[in-house]
Design an enzyme around this catalytic site. Sequence first.
Site, PDB file in Angstrom:
ATOM      1  N   ASP A 103      -1.607   5.289   4.313  1.00 44.53           N
ATOM      2  CA  ASP A 103      -1.769   4.390   3.174  1.00 44.53           C
ATOM      3  C   ASP A 103      -3.168   3.829   2.994  1.00 44.53           C
ATOM      4  OD1 ASP A 103      -1.680   2.854   5.444  1.00 44.53           O
ATOM      5  OD2 ASP A 103      -0.290   1.371   4.668  1.00 44.53           O
ATOM      6  N   GLU A 104      -4.157   4.348   3.688  1.00 47.77           N
ATOM      7  CA  GLU A 104      -5.503   3.846   3.463  1.00 47.77           C
ATOM      8  C   GLU A 104      -6.554   4.904   3.773  1.00 47.77           C
ATOM      9  OE1 GLU A 104      -7.099   0.800   6.069  1.00 47.77           O
ATOM     10  OE2 GLU A 104      -5.530   1.188   7.547  1.00 47.77           O
TER      11      GLU A 104
END
Length: 375
Positions: A103-104
């Site tokens: 997610d990043e």
Amino acid sequence: MAHIIHADLDAFYATVEQLDNPELRGKPVLVGGRPESRGVVATASYEARPFGVHSAMPMRTAVRLCPQGIIVRPRFNRYREMSRLVMDVFRDFTEIVEPLSLDEAYLDISEAVNEAEGRWPLGVALELKRRVKEETGLTVSVGVSASKYVSKIASDLQKPDGLVVVPSGDETGFLAPLAVGKLWGIGPKTAERLNAEGVETIGDLASKPTDWFARVFGQRAESVRLRAAGQDNEPVHTERVTKSVSSETTFPDDIGDTEELHRVLDELASGVSGSLEGKGLQGRTVTVKMRLADFTTFSRQSTLPRPSNDVDPIRELAWRLLSAELTAGRTFRLLGVGVSNFSDGEEERQLPLTLEGDFSAVRREWWLPETTPLP
């Protein structure tokens, strides 16, 4: 001039669940294991966070704080699928992408920025956020600056759906009023110790003399001092030397059933085998990582007769390692499989039909019990 984005998807697991199930939208969602089986919160939706719920919290505690919370079991295959879609959007803006997790990621958008033609960092960031939202339904918080760590701090300041741009040259002023614990390398205990010395903000820290940094931080003194001053030249890395290939999963509920453990191990070994084949790698050392219900974490490893990326020998050796740890009443909350000790390609790729090896000499590595957030 460098322009670097840190992009962080908001409440990723919980948001995916709300996207896939409209009945969950606007409600407090707790992704993780069941409270009666010592489950842990992987991600809490923003509707649950005002109640004090956060990731890595025991689900039992989360339910006590937020009794109306809706518990959803993680679906990691779905999260990986959505992550790939987001990363594809990122790579439409630049090929220089450094994923940090599902997610990043960091993006070096220096080539995409052309102020003479009206392409400013803010405009690129806004377009990135719009594309992610339109193509995946997810929101992403973005920080933009000339350095990786300043961008990472910036992306966290206005969540969810945040956007903070730090102009080049303004890094010191941007960091100065922030709590010292926001700085990389300053954990809660270090922050508490600094607070006791009157160092409350990053600006307070940056004002300290060089000899003070040496006394307080030792070998880390110079790196901490430079970061406090907003100075960081680390590039965005798109490739790294691969020393091992691994896959692991944290179970929403502790598992002690032999057949279920065998099924999970088979899936992990297959994934590692596929990754090895895709990277053109063959390894000899197989490692199985395990975390018990009490958070005790340890690994077992042994070596194949010859380098391989075939799933059968990897799976068979991994199962032998795990089988030796299966005792009555023992349950597991995490399982992982890894392969390392890669061949230089000169050894002949030929494996015997059966595995050989001295399993009495399996390497043992132990960690103290810990509480670790789910991946």
